[in-house]
Design a protein around this motif. Structure first.
Motif, PDB file in Angstrom:
ATOM      1  N   SER A  92      -7.250  -4.895   0.816  1.00  0.00           N
ATOM      2  CA  SER A  92      -8.951  -4.198   0.912  1.00  0.00           C
ATOM      3  C   SER A  92      -9.628  -3.718  -0.373  1.00  0.00           C
ATOM      4  O   SER A  92     -10.766  -4.198  -0.253  1.00  0.00           O
ATOM      5  CB  SER A  92      -9.011  -3.477   2.001  1.00  0.00           C
ATOM      6  OG  SER A  92      -9.168  -2.026   1.718  1.00  0.00           O
ATOM      7  N   LYS A  93      -9.451  -3.432  -1.353  1.00  0.00           N
ATOM      8  CA  LYS A  93      -9.813  -2.936  -2.438  1.00  0.00           C
ATOM      9  C   LYS A  93     -10.249  -4.096  -3.537  1.00  0.00           C
ATOM     10  O   LYS A  93      -8.898  -4.202  -4.464  1.00  0.00           O
ATOM     11  CB  LYS A  93      -9.842  -1.200  -3.191  1.00  0.00           C
ATOM     12  CG  LYS A  93     -10.395  -0.348  -1.603  1.00  0.00           C
ATOM     13  CD  LYS A  93      -9.429   1.224  -2.115  1.00  0.00           C
ATOM     14  CE  LYS A  93      -8.899   1.915  -0.975  1.00  0.00           C
ATOM     15  NZ  LYS A  93      -8.736   3.397  -1.464  1.00  0.00           N
ATOM     16  N   GLU A  94     -11.477  -4.807  -3.915  1.00  0.00           N
ATOM     17  CA  GLU A  94     -11.802  -5.869  -5.473  1.00  0.00           C
ATOM     18  C   GLU A  94     -10.796  -4.985  -6.202  1.00  0.00           C
ATOM     19  O   GLU A  94     -10.204  -5.363  -7.147  1.00  0.00           O
ATOM     20  CB  GLU A  94     -12.572  -6.113  -5.552  1.00  0.00           C
ATOM     21  CG  GLU A  94     -12.390  -7.064  -6.174  1.00  0.00           C
ATOM     22  CD  GLU A  94     -13.780  -8.117  -7.133  1.00  0.00           C
ATOM     23  OE1 GLU A  94     -13.838  -9.016  -7.388  1.00  0.00           O
ATOM     24  OE2 GLU A  94     -15.039  -7.876  -5.969  1.00  0.00           O
ATOM     25  N   SER A  95     -10.871  -3.729  -6.994  1.00  0.00           N
ATOM     26  CA  SER A  95     -10.903  -3.109  -7.827  1.00  0.00           C
ATOM     27  C   SER A  95      -8.814  -2.860  -7.571  1.00  0.00           C
ATOM     28  O   SER A  95      -8.314  -2.904  -9.249  1.00  0.00           O
ATOM     29  CB  SER A  95     -11.463  -1.606  -7.980  1.00  0.00           C
ATOM     30  OG  SER A  95     -10.660  -0.963  -6.594  1.00  0.00           O
ATOM     31  N   ASP A  96      -8.526  -2.128  -6.238  1.00  0.00           N
ATOM     32  CA  ASP A  96      -6.745  -2.454  -6.480  1.00  0.00           C
ATOM     33  C   ASP A  96      -6.212  -3.868  -7.064  1.00  0.00           C
ATOM     34  O   ASP A  96      -5.703  -3.856  -7.885  1.00  0.00           O
ATOM     35  CB  ASP A  96      -6.150  -2.084  -5.242  1.00  0.00           C
ATOM     36  CG  ASP A  96      -6.524  -0.787  -5.164  1.00  0.00           C
ATOM     37  OD1 ASP A  96      -7.294   0.170  -5.826  1.00  0.00           O
ATOM     38  OD2 ASP A  96      -5.403  -0.242  -4.620  1.00  0.00           O
ATOM     39  N   ALA A 132     -11.015  -6.387   7.047  1.00  0.00           N
ATOM     40  CA  ALA A 132     -10.950  -6.540   5.096  1.00  0.00           C
ATOM     41  C   ALA A 132      -9.843  -6.491   4.752  1.00  0.00           C
ATOM     42  O   ALA A 132      -9.360  -6.802   3.428  1.00  0.00           O
ATOM     43  CB  ALA A 132     -11.399  -4.899   5.340  1.00  0.00           C
ATOM     44  N   ILE A 155       1.451  -1.425  -0.019  1.00  0.00           N
ATOM     45  CA  ILE A 155      -0.188  -0.152  -0.426  1.00  0.00           C
ATOM     46  C   ILE A 155       0.562   1.545   0.105  1.00  0.00           C
ATOM     47  O   ILE A 155       0.520   2.839  -0.190  1.00  0.00           O
ATOM     48  CB  ILE A 155      -1.099   0.364   0.823  1.00  0.00           C
ATOM     49  CG1 ILE A 155      -2.402   0.796   0.913  1.00  0.00           C
ATOM     50  CG2 ILE A 155      -0.039  -0.247   2.411  1.00  0.00           C
ATOM     51  CD1 ILE A 155      -3.452   1.165   1.924  1.00  0.00           C
ATOM     52  N   LYS A 164     -10.842 -10.298   3.243  1.00  0.00           N
ATOM     53  CA  LYS A 164     -11.309  -9.415   2.230  1.00  0.00           C
ATOM     54  C   LYS A 164     -10.402  -9.688   1.204  1.00  0.00           C
ATOM     55  O   LYS A 164     -10.710 -10.429   0.025  1.00  0.00           O
ATOM     56  CB  LYS A 164     -12.244  -8.134   1.851  1.00  0.00           C
ATOM     57  CG  LYS A 164     -13.267  -8.949   3.311  1.00  0.00           C
ATOM     58  CD  LYS A 164     -13.816  -7.683   2.655  1.00  0.00           C
ATOM     59  CE  LYS A 164     -14.675  -6.555   1.574  1.00  0.00           C
ATOM     60  NZ  LYS A 164     -15.261  -5.768   1.662  1.00  0.00           N
ATOM     61  N   GLY A 165      -9.183  -8.513   1.457  1.00  0.00           N
ATOM     62  CA  GLY A 165      -7.896  -9.174   0.935  1.00  0.00           C
ATOM     63  C   GLY A 165      -7.374 -11.136   0.142  1.00  0.00           C
ATOM     64  O   GLY A 165      -6.910 -10.504  -0.715  1.00  0.00           O
ATOM     65  N   THR A 188      -0.900  -1.028  -4.106  1.00  0.00           N
ATOM     66  CA  THR A 188      -1.905  -2.601  -3.633  1.00  0.00           C
ATOM     67  C   THR A 188      -2.185  -2.642  -2.765  1.00  0.00           C
ATOM     68  O   THR A 188      -2.017  -2.344  -2.221  1.00  0.00           O
ATOM     69  CB  THR A 188      -2.147  -3.592  -4.086  1.00  0.00           C
ATOM     70  OG1 THR A 188      -0.722  -3.475  -5.547  1.00  0.00           O
ATOM     71  CG2 THR A 188      -3.055  -4.574  -4.840  1.00  0.00           C
ATOM     72  N   ASP A 189      -3.663  -1.831  -2.589  1.00  0.00           N
ATOM     73  CA  ASP A 189      -4.601  -1.854  -1.109  1.00  0.00           C
ATOM     74  C   ASP A 189      -5.926  -3.320  -1.351  1.00  0.00           C
ATOM     75  O   ASP A 189      -6.984  -3.126  -2.408  1.00  0.00           O
ATOM     76  CB  ASP A 189      -5.189  -0.269  -1.072  1.00  0.00           C
ATOM     77  CG  ASP A 189      -7.071  -0.482   0.296  1.00  0.00           C
ATOM     78  OD1 ASP A 189      -6.350  -1.277   0.408  1.00  0.00           O
ATOM     79  OD2 ASP A 189      -7.261   0.322   0.589  1.00  0.00           O
ATOM     80  N   PHE A 240     -10.488 -11.721  -2.336  1.00  0.00           N
ATOM     81  CA  PHE A 240      -9.797 -10.769  -3.461  1.00  0.00           C
ATOM     82  C   PHE A 240      -8.724 -11.209  -4.168  1.00  0.00           C
ATOM     83  O   PHE A 240      -8.568 -12.286  -5.736  1.00  0.00           O
ATOM     84  CB  PHE A 240      -9.652  -9.701  -3.869  1.00  0.00           C
ATOM     85  CG  PHE A 240     -11.114  -8.743  -3.113  1.00  0.00           C
ATOM     86  CD1 PHE A 240     -12.375  -9.382  -3.144  1.00  0.00           C
ATOM     87  CD2 PHE A 240     -10.790  -7.350  -1.864  1.00  0.00           C
ATOM     88  CE1 PHE A 240     -13.288  -8.622  -2.777  1.00  0.00           C
ATOM     89  CE2 PHE A 240     -12.490  -7.074  -1.672  1.00  0.00           C
ATOM     90  CZ  PHE A 240     -13.474  -7.741  -1.970  1.00  0.00           C
TER      91      PHE A 240
END
Length: 274
Positions: A67-71, A115, A38, A119-120, A64-65, A123
């Protein structure tokens, strides 16, 4: 030929600790590595160290974050231009200083921990599978960083972290079963507490908290990140082609040791039932 020659690898949480040591090993073994974290400045500093130790390393960085699927989707899409994912090391995670017990852990710390740590991994696993399918891979390795606290209780309260690593372990087992016939292996790395900045920052100057950790090691010491990285290299390589769905424990014997507040006994207690 290196053990990962020509394999395209993503490592999250790559700017330090296990992630950085794994990047160095992967690069030495011929892997093409995308280092993700990150923090841009931390990534650049880590990349400089990799290049210093492995001058011909085929390594790039991407902020890359997890916790964000877009990342994650964008990161994997970037690797698709290399030919698709062969190895995904979902290593990024946090253990927040305000993580405590059921009474004192703030809800925002719980949510943040899940998250990133849960979640990471979801994803990362999801988009690794999509990439492997897209490029018609008939084998691939996904390694998810769990923890020994997914197997045994923590010596100090860290409920959000412990719960998150238990989730990683359960998720990894199921993914291993679901995708086995596709040739995609999923294994969970279960490290003991390590001598990394993450743990040292969390322990701080609290001598009692540190002692509660150290007494559980038969070896009398914390593990080192390189010792975990060597296990990850094995799980990433074809040498582990029949290793799937494991709780790959690298803990110096910690989870197999009877301990007292003073530490692992050198002789069994006299009153121990036979």
């Amino acid at each position: 030929m290196g053990r990962l020659e020509g394999k395209n690898c993503i490592i999250t949480g790559a700017a330090g600790g296990i992630g950085l040591e794994t990047t160095i090993l992967f690069a030495r073994e011929g892997g093409n590595v995308l280092m993700c974290d990150i923090s841009g400045p931390a990534l650049e500093k880590a990349l400089a160290k990799v290049k210093e130790l492995v001058p011909d390393a085929k390594v790039e960085t991407k902020i890359t974050d997890v916790s964000k699927e877009s990342d994650i989707a964008a990161t994997v899409a970037y690797l698709d231009s290399w030919g698709g994912v062969d190895v995904m090391f979902n290593n990024a995670g946090i253990m927040h200083a305000d993580d405590a017990d059921a009474v004192d852990t703030p809800e925002k710390i719980w949510d943040l921990t899940q998250a990133i740590n849960v979640k990471g991994v979801w994803f990362g696993s999801k988009h690794a599978v999509l990439s492997m399918r897209k490029h018609n891979k008939n084998k691939g390795s996904v390694i998810n960083t769990a923890s020994v606290v997914a197997l045994v209780g923590s010596a100090t309260p860290q409920l959000a972290y412990t719960a998150s690593k238990g989730a990683v372990l359960a998720m990894t087992r199921e993914l291993a079963m679901v995708h086995a016939r596709e040739g995609f292996r999923f294994n969970a790395l279960c490290p003991a507490p390590l001598n990394t900045p993450l743990l040292q920052d969390w322990l701080g100057d609290d001598a009692a908290k540190r002692h509660r950790r150290e007494v559980h090691f038969p070896t009398g010491r914390f593990g080192e990140a390189i010792e975990q990285a060597q296990a990850v290299l094995f799980l990433a390589s074809d040498e582990s082609s029949f290793v799937n769905g494991t709780d790959f424990v690298v803990d110096g014997g910690m989870t197999r040791c009877y301990t007292t507040p003073e530490g692992p006994p050198t002789q069994p207690p006299k009153n121990l039932a036979r």
